[in-house]
Scaffold this active site. Structure first.
Site, short mmCIF file in Angstrom:
data_model
loop_
_atom_site.label_atom_id
_atom_site.label_comp_id
_atom_site.label_asym_id
_atom_site.label_seq_id
_atom_site.Cartn_x
_atom_site.Cartn_y
_atom_site.Cartn_z
N HIS A 111 -14.52 0.82 -0.80
CA HIS A 111 -13.40 -0.06 -0.43
C HIS A 111 -12.29 0.66 0.32
O HIS A 111 -11.17 0.16 0.37
CB HIS A 111 -12.85 -0.74 -1.70
CG HIS A 111 -13.81 -1.72 -2.31
ND1 HIS A 111 -13.70 -2.18 -3.59
CD2 HIS A 111 -14.92 -2.32 -1.78
CE1 HIS A 111 -14.69 -3.03 -3.84
NE2 HIS A 111 -15.44 -3.12 -2.77
N GLN A 137 -15.40 2.25 -6.07
CA GLN A 137 -14.67 1.14 -5.47
C GLN A 137 -13.19 1.51 -5.38
O GLN A 137 -12.39 0.76 -4.83
CB GLN A 137 -14.82 -0.11 -6.34
CG GLN A 137 -16.25 -0.62 -6.43
CD GLN A 137 -16.39 -1.63 -7.56
OE1 GLN A 137 -16.10 -2.81 -7.37
NE2 GLN A 137 -16.83 -1.18 -8.71
N SER A 178 -15.20 -4.30 -13.55
CA SER A 178 -15.50 -5.62 -14.14
C SER A 178 -16.75 -6.24 -13.51
O SER A 178 -17.21 -7.27 -13.95
CB SER A 178 -14.30 -6.55 -13.96
OG SER A 178 -14.01 -6.69 -12.58
N TYR A 236 0.82 -1.22 0.00
CA TYR A 236 0.00 0.00 0.00
C TYR A 236 0.85 1.26 0.00
O TYR A 236 0.43 2.29 -0.55
CB TYR A 236 -1.02 -0.04 1.15
CG TYR A 236 -2.11 -1.03 0.83
CD1 TYR A 236 -3.11 -0.72 -0.09
CD2 TYR A 236 -2.10 -2.31 1.39
CE1 TYR A 236 -4.07 -1.66 -0.43
CE2 TYR A 236 -3.06 -3.25 1.04
CZ TYR A 236 -4.05 -2.91 0.14
OH TYR A 236 -5.00 -3.84 -0.23
#
Ligand code: OAD
Length: 228
Positions: free
Chosen positions: A104, A86, A174, A53
């Site tokens: 998220h 997201q 997706s 991250y």
């Protein structure tokens, strides 16, 4: 004003230079989800997860919102725009959008692993989190990211927003990750749905208009279609 609800995914930021997860060469080809994006991974190897991250954050500081992000901000002149993203980047914020719900989590925030789960902003001048970085109560800090296997705390808020949509737009996802992908099921009957994606995405909706384009071109075309 009509409510325009937009669900965005990694493809929204692709033309800014952030790679998606599942396209060829995407992030999940280079890193295994089980190694870097689960609570078990963080327990097993926190250094690796924090480094993953830290790298994402470093990359974020080198990119800019694209004309897709900016185009969504411009739509606020005509619509009550609510973005449900997201994405963990802050490119919608940088583009100036007013209403953004992060499903998220957010790269530029950290969270305490203690009971309180306090959330802190990361100072852009000091973006690396390492083992030993603690909250004010002495608990290790972790990325403010929803990992696989964790609950998605904002999903109920997102569902409420989708239920109020007059127009629903999907950009660059997706639609493989739940519960986010299930939001389509809460779009009210008769509400037009637009899908912007250069690739085939399977979405079950009777009122769908597919704009088979990247986010920049797609948002331009969407604007022409809905601002007539
Ligand atoms: P994916 O990588 O699964 O999907 C990206 C989508 O963007 C695909 O449908 C691509 O065809 C499309 N795409 C590629 N280039 C594009 C462009 N220039 N313009 C528009 N679309 C483009 O990413 P997500 O669906 O966002 O979660 O993935 C969902 C979640 O899975 C992420 O939030 C992340 C990931 O694991 C966590 O890490 C918790």
């Amino acid at each position: 004003m009509k409510k325009l609800v937009v669900l965005t995914g990694a493809g929204m930021s692709a033309e800014s230079g952030i790679s998606t997860f599942r396209d060829a060469g995407g992030l999940w080809e280079q890193h295994r989800i089980e190694d870097v994006a689960t609570p078990e991974a963080f327990r097993k190897n926190p250094e690796l997860v924090l480094r993953f991250y830290n790298e994402r954050r470093k990359q974020l500081l080198t990119v800019q919102p694209n004309y897709g992000h900016k185009g969504l901000e411009k739509l606020e002149k005509y619509f009550d725009v609510q973005i449900i993203t997201q994405n963990v980047d802050n490119l919608h914020e940088q583009a100036g959008s007013s209403n953004i719900l992060h499903l998220h989590g957010e790269l530029m925030k950290v969270r305490s692993t203690g009971q309180g789960a306090e959330v802190y902003n990361i100072d852009p001048r000091n973006i690396d989190i390492i083992v030993g970085d603690k909250c004010t109560k002495g608990y290790q800090l972790r990325p403010h990211i929803v990992w696989f296997g964790e609950a998605v705390p904002e999903i109920e808020t997102a569902i409420d927003i989708v239920k109020q949509a007059d127009i629903f737009v999907i950009i660059g996802t997706s639609m493989q990750v739940y519960p986010a992908a299930g939001l389509i099921n809460y779009v009210p009957k008769g509400v037009p749905v637009y899908l912007i994606d250069p690739n085939e995405v399977s979405v079950n909706s009777p009122n769908i208009t597919v704009l088979k384009k990247g986010a920049i071109e797609g948002v331009k075309e969407l604007t022409n279609l809905i601002c007539k």
